[in-house]
Scaffold this motif. Structure first.
Motif, PDB file in Angstrom:
ATOM      1  N   PRO A  98       0.821  -1.221   0.000  1.00 52.40           N
ATOM      2  CA  PRO A  98       0.000   0.000   0.000  1.00 52.40           C
ATOM      3  C   PRO A  98       0.849   1.263   0.000  1.00 52.40           C
ATOM      4  O   PRO A  98       1.789   1.387   0.790  1.00 52.40           O
ATOM      5  CB  PRO A  98      -0.819  -0.136   1.293  1.00 52.40           C
ATOM      6  CG  PRO A  98      -0.935  -1.610   1.504  1.00 52.40           C
ATOM      7  CD  PRO A  98       0.389  -2.177   1.033  1.00 52.40           C
ATOM      8  N   GLY A  99       0.535   2.161  -0.919  1.00 52.54           N
ATOM      9  CA  GLY A  99       1.301   3.390  -1.059  1.00 52.54           C
ATOM     10  C   GLY A  99       2.453   3.289  -2.033  1.00 52.54           C
ATOM     11  O   GLY A  99       3.069   4.305  -2.389  1.00 52.54           O
ATOM     12  N   GLY A 100       2.783   2.058  -2.464  1.00 50.28           N
ATOM     13  CA  GLY A 100       3.885   1.864  -3.397  1.00 50.28           C
ATOM     14  C   GLY A 100       3.493   2.215  -4.817  1.00 50.28           C
ATOM     15  O   GLY A 100       2.307   2.232  -5.176  1.00 50.28           O
ATOM     16  N   ALA A 101       4.504   2.452  -5.657  1.00 50.98           N
ATOM     17  CA  ALA A 101       4.260   2.897  -7.031  1.00 50.98           C
ATOM     18  C   ALA A 101       3.529   1.860  -7.861  1.00 50.98           C
ATOM     19  O   ALA A 101       2.897   2.199  -8.873  1.00 50.98           O
ATOM     20  CB  ALA A 101       5.586   3.261  -7.694  1.00 50.98           C
ATOM     21  N   ASP A 118      -1.328  -0.222  -7.209  1.00 53.08           N
ATOM     22  CA  ASP A 118      -2.530  -0.239  -8.059  1.00 53.08           C
ATOM     23  C   ASP A 118      -2.168  -0.680  -9.475  1.00 53.08           C
ATOM     24  O   ASP A 118      -1.142  -0.235 -10.014  1.00 53.08           O
ATOM     25  CB  ASP A 118      -3.184   1.141  -8.081  1.00 53.08           C
ATOM     26  CG  ASP A 118      -3.798   1.507  -6.747  1.00 53.08           C
ATOM     27  OD1 ASP A 118      -4.387   0.613  -6.104  1.00 53.08           O
ATOM     28  OD2 ASP A 118      -3.665   2.679  -6.337  1.00 53.08           O
ATOM     29  N   PRO A 119      -2.942  -1.545 -10.105  1.00 50.11           N
ATOM     30  CA  PRO A 119      -4.172  -2.134  -9.569  1.00 50.11           C
ATOM     31  C   PRO A 119      -3.876  -3.173  -8.489  1.00 50.11           C
ATOM     32  O   PRO A 119      -2.939  -3.967  -8.605  1.00 50.11           O
ATOM     33  CB  PRO A 119      -4.814  -2.778 -10.793  1.00 50.11           C
ATOM     34  CG  PRO A 119      -3.668  -3.097 -11.695  1.00 50.11           C
ATOM     35  CD  PRO A 119      -2.674  -1.984 -11.490  1.00 50.11           C
ATOM     36  N   ASN A 120      -4.692  -3.168  -7.457  1.00 50.36           N
ATOM     37  CA  ASN A 120      -4.507  -4.055  -6.315  1.00 50.36           C
ATOM     38  C   ASN A 120      -5.107  -5.428  -6.613  1.00 50.36           C
ATOM     39  O   ASN A 120      -6.164  -5.796  -6.105  1.00 50.36           O
ATOM     40  CB  ASN A 120      -5.160  -3.432  -5.072  1.00 50.36           C
ATOM     41  CG  ASN A 120      -4.989  -4.323  -3.840  1.00 50.36           C
ATOM     42  OD1 ASN A 120      -4.116  -5.186  -3.805  1.00 50.36           O
ATOM     43  ND2 ASN A 120      -5.824  -4.097  -2.838  1.00 50.36           N
ATOM     44  N   THR A 121      -4.410  -6.176  -7.490  1.00 45.20           N
ATOM     45  CA  THR A 121      -4.842  -7.526  -7.849  1.00 45.20           C
ATOM     46  C   THR A 121      -3.682  -8.496  -7.667  1.00 45.20           C
ATOM     47  O   THR A 121      -2.500  -8.111  -7.736  1.00 45.20           O
ATOM     48  CB  THR A 121      -5.310  -7.599  -9.313  1.00 45.20           C
ATOM     49  OG1 THR A 121      -4.191  -7.336 -10.171  1.00 45.20           O
ATOM     50  CG2 THR A 121      -6.410  -6.586  -9.581  1.00 45.20           C
ATOM     51  N   VAL A 122      -4.019  -9.740  -7.425  1.00 42.66           N
ATOM     52  CA  VAL A 122      -2.981 -10.775  -7.291  1.00 42.66           C
ATOM     53  C   VAL A 122      -2.169 -10.865  -8.575  1.00 42.66           C
ATOM     54  O   VAL A 122      -0.942 -10.984  -8.547  1.00 42.66           O
ATOM     55  CB  VAL A 122      -3.618 -12.137  -6.947  1.00 42.66           C
ATOM     56  CG1 VAL A 122      -2.561 -13.249  -6.993  1.00 42.66           C
ATOM     57  CG2 VAL A 122      -4.271 -12.094  -5.584  1.00 42.66           C
ATOM     58  N   ALA A 123      -2.834 -10.788  -9.716  1.00 44.61           N
ATOM     59  CA  ALA A 123      -2.136 -10.928 -10.996  1.00 44.61           C
ATOM     60  C   ALA A 123      -1.118  -9.814 -11.189  1.00 44.61           C
ATOM     61  O   ALA A 123       0.019 -10.062 -11.619  1.00 44.61           O
ATOM     62  CB  ALA A 123      -3.143 -10.925 -12.143  1.00 44.61           C
ATOM     63  N   SER A 124      -1.501  -8.581 -10.889  1.00 46.48           N
ATOM     64  CA  SER A 124      -0.590  -7.457 -11.070  1.00 46.48           C
ATOM     65  C   SER A 124       0.589  -7.538 -10.104  1.00 46.48           C
ATOM     66  O   SER A 124       1.744  -7.344 -10.499  1.00 46.48           O
ATOM     67  CB  SER A 124      -1.337  -6.142 -10.866  1.00 46.48           C
ATOM     68  OG  SER A 124      -0.455  -5.045 -11.010  1.00 46.48           O
ATOM     69  N   HIS A 125       0.305  -7.821  -8.844  1.00 42.29           N
ATOM     70  CA  HIS A 125       1.386  -7.898  -7.852  1.00 42.29           C
ATOM     71  C   HIS A 125       2.321  -9.075  -8.135  1.00 42.29           C
ATOM     72  O   HIS A 125       3.545  -8.959  -7.986  1.00 42.29           O
ATOM     73  CB  HIS A 125       0.791  -8.010  -6.450  1.00 42.29           C
ATOM     74  CG  HIS A 125       0.096  -6.771  -5.988  1.00 42.29           C
ATOM     75  ND1 HIS A 125      -0.546  -6.679  -4.775  1.00 42.29           N
ATOM     76  CD2 HIS A 125      -0.079  -5.554  -6.580  1.00 42.29           C
ATOM     77  CE1 HIS A 125      -1.067  -5.474  -4.636  1.00 42.29           C
ATOM     78  NE2 HIS A 125      -0.809  -4.784  -5.730  1.00 42.29           N
ATOM     79  N   ALA A 126       1.756 -10.209  -8.538  1.00 45.28           N
ATOM     80  CA  ALA A 126       2.592 -11.371  -8.848  1.00 45.28           C
ATOM     81  C   ALA A 126       3.489 -11.083 -10.048  1.00 45.28           C
ATOM     82  O   ALA A 126       4.666 -11.472 -10.057  1.00 45.28           O
ATOM     83  CB  ALA A 126       1.721 -12.595  -9.119  1.00 45.28           C
ATOM     84  N   ALA A 127       2.969 -10.408 -11.058  1.00 51.36           N
ATOM     85  CA  ALA A 127       3.768 -10.092 -12.240  1.00 51.36           C
ATOM     86  C   ALA A 127       4.983  -9.256 -11.860  1.00 51.36           C
ATOM     87  O   ALA A 127       6.104  -9.506 -12.318  1.00 51.36           O
ATOM     88  CB  ALA A 127       2.916  -9.367 -13.274  1.00 51.36           C
ATOM     89  N   TYR A 128       4.759  -8.251 -11.012  1.00 52.50           N
ATOM     90  CA  TYR A 128       5.887  -7.404 -10.605  1.00 52.50           C
ATOM     91  C   TYR A 128       6.921  -8.224  -9.828  1.00 52.50           C
ATOM     92  O   TYR A 128       8.126  -8.144 -10.101  1.00 52.50           O
ATOM     93  CB  TYR A 128       5.395  -6.242  -9.739  1.00 52.50           C
ATOM     94  CG  TYR A 128       6.517  -5.338  -9.283  1.00 52.50           C
ATOM     95  CD1 TYR A 128       6.940  -4.270 -10.070  1.00 52.50           C
ATOM     96  CD2 TYR A 128       7.186  -5.578  -8.087  1.00 52.50           C
ATOM     97  CE1 TYR A 128       7.997  -3.464  -9.669  1.00 52.50           C
ATOM     98  CE2 TYR A 128       8.242  -4.788  -7.684  1.00 52.50           C
ATOM     99  CZ  TYR A 128       8.636  -3.723  -8.474  1.00 52.50           C
ATOM    100  OH  TYR A 128       9.700  -2.932  -8.069  1.00 52.50           O
ATOM    101  N   ALA A 129       6.459  -9.019  -8.852  1.00 44.66           N
ATOM    102  CA  ALA A 129       7.376  -9.767  -8.001  1.00 44.66           C
ATOM    103  C   ALA A 129       8.117 -10.846  -8.782  1.00 44.66           C
ATOM    104  O   ALA A 129       9.324 -11.058  -8.584  1.00 44.66           O
ATOM    105  CB  ALA A 129       6.604 -10.394  -6.839  1.00 44.66           C
ATOM    106  N   MET A 130       7.422 -11.541  -9.675  1.00 42.36           N
ATOM    107  CA  MET A 130       8.073 -12.586 -10.459  1.00 42.36           C
ATOM    108  C   MET A 130       9.163 -11.999 -11.350  1.00 42.36           C
ATOM    109  O   MET A 130      10.270 -12.540 -11.453  1.00 42.36           O
ATOM    110  CB  MET A 130       7.025 -13.333 -11.303  1.00 42.36           C
ATOM    111  CG  MET A 130       6.072 -14.188 -10.477  1.00 42.36           C
ATOM    112  SD  MET A 130       4.556 -14.657 -11.366  1.00 42.36           S
ATOM    113  CE  MET A 130       5.241 -15.701 -12.673  1.00 42.36           C
TER     114      MET A 130
END
Length: 463
Positions: A406-409, A412-424
């Motif tokens: 939360p608050g990171g660049a 958003d969008p706050n979805t599992v798919a979006s966050h997983a893509a960044y982390a992977m």
């Protein structure tokens, strides 16, 4: 005369510079086992050239073959030589036998051949010969005394190699402890290792752990692939791979009997690329995943949870197949290289600037190039799998998942798919940008389209 002296000095400097180049390309924490139970191995001189074409920094021998030791002279490669279990009784009972062993197997070659460790027997404590256990420490002491008399006591260490069976308990890692019947012998031996600065050498094999528990989640845990981890409630550590868990179990066992200062060396670990039809686990894909991810893990210098920020010296089993070994087909199928010096599979060990010379026609394939672009999830991957990928990536040391908090660049969008893509993608870029770093149990793929958006930047290797 002045010119001749300058020329001689120049060549010395050049030779030293070339050796420094070798050290720069080699990685001292990556070693390999050089077994010889085979009738089709290439000449030692060609093997030495092969090793110099890789980033392998150390070699473990099971004996002290003079041809191999000579072939490795002036390469800078660290050499572990060994006595057989059958040598132990004479080495233990007769100091002169130990002195003769050093005179025959060390003094003619050192220091041109960089002998760094002598291992007394292999998996002696858990062997079927109970008499050897009581003779192990005296044999080690006699060899150490022989080294001391040759003024090599501080340069060459003496140890022995153990199987994971010395542990009575290993799960969770913080509960690791030795079998009570071994502890008296262990304490004496560890006192010796502590006083001489020698390492405790162990043979962890996640492959065998998987054979005993052949579930998909166990395979992912053993292969350093995305998984939910195994939680140690005593330390609140969630272990993400079997290798770290096994080493920390050994660390805990050593600590529990008062030897926190004794370092650990992995004398053997590996994964077979082939096996019998009834064997669980052997395959080229699994062997490439285990050894490739292991090397990436070592290169990250992350260490283990109980031994952080350093790489434990690790000798991969093995350099070549040993076609004369008895038993299951997997026993003869651990080789990283074939007898013609080509790779069995590529785990990123070769130096891009060199190829090994061979007795016949050089056919070593070029190392796989670094993959380009970004690593993202494949379409159709479930949220549960994406969450597992996300948890795995963000649990790795050196991976900053702050931008998707939360608050990171990239929140958003706050979805599992979006966050997983960044982390992977972040883990792929940080781990070395090798093809196997973008696998995630076959749920990831590469894209040349930059997935960055607005103020969210996906690293691409140049950032």
């Amino acid at each position: 005369m002045v010119i001749l002296r300058w020329t001689s000095t120049f060549f010395v400097i050049v030779a030293a510079f070339l050796q420094l180049i070798h050290f720069a390309y080699s990685e001292s924490f990556i070693g390999v086992n050089y077994g010889q139970v085979a009738d089709n191995l290439p000449p030692p001189s060609e093997t030495a050239k092969l090793l110099q074409s890789t980033s392998i920094g150390k070699v473990r021998m099971y004996g002290a073959d003079p041809a191999i030791i000579k072939a490795l002279a002036n390469t800078g490669i660290g050499i572990m030589v060994g006595t057989s279990n059958g040598d132990i009784p004479s080495l233990a009972s007769d100091p002169n036998a130990a002195q003769q062993w050093i005179n025959s197997n060390v003094l003619p070659f050192h220091p041109a051949s960089n002998i760094i460790l002598i291992t007394v027997g292999n998996e002696v404590i858990t062997s079927s010969d109970g008499n050897l256990m009581s003779q192990l420490l005296p044999a080690m002491q006699n060899l150490q005394n022989a080294l001391n008399s040759a003024s090599l006591g501080g340069k060459i260490k003496v140890s022995t190699v153990h199987s994971m069976a010395v542990l009575r308990q290993s799960e969770p890692p913080s509960s690791g402890m030795f079998h009570p019947q071994y502890i008296p012998t262990m304490k004496g031996m560890l006192g010796f290792l502590s006083s001489t600065g020698s390492p405790f050498a162990i043979n962890p094999y996640p492959f065998f752990a998987y054979q005993g528990d052949p579930r998909p989640e166990t395979l992912a845990f053993c292969l350093f692939q995305p998984n939910s981890g195994r939680f140690d409630s005593r330390t609140n550590i969630n272990y993400m791979n079997m290798f770290d868990a096994q080493l920390d179990a050994i660390r805990s066992a050593l600590n529990s009997i008062g030897f926190k200062g004794v370092e650990i060396v992995v004398a053997e670990t590996g994964w077979p690329y082939k096996g019998d039809s009834n064997e669980v686990g052997p395959s080229v894909e699994n062997a490439e995943a285990y050894n490739g991810n292991l090397i990436a893990h070592l290169r990250s210098m992350a260490g283990t949870p109980l031994m952080p920020n350093k790489s434990v010296d690790t000798y991969i089993f093995a350099l070549y197949d040993e076609d004369l070994k008895p038993g299951a087909a997997s026993e003869r199928s651990f080789g990283l290289f074939k007898p013609d010096l080509t790779m069995t599979y590529d785990i990123g060990l070769s130096k891009s600037s060199q190829t090994p010379a061979t007795p016949t026609t050089p056919v070593t394939p070029a190392p796989k190039s670094k993959a380009t672009g970004w690593c993202v999830p494949k379409t159709g991957v479930s949220d549960a799998q994406l969450q597992a990928n996300l948890d795995y990536a963000c649990s790795q040391q050196g991976i900053d998942c702050g931008p998707i908090q939360p608050g990171g660049a990239c929140y958003d969008p706050n979805t599992v798919a979006s966050h997983a893509a960044y982390a992977m993608n972040l883990l792929y870029q940080k781990a070395g940008r090798n093809p196997w770093n973008c696998d995630f149990s076959q749920t990831a793929t590469f894209t040349s389209n930059n997935p960055s958006y607005n103020g969210c930047t996906y690293p691409d290797g140049s950032t």
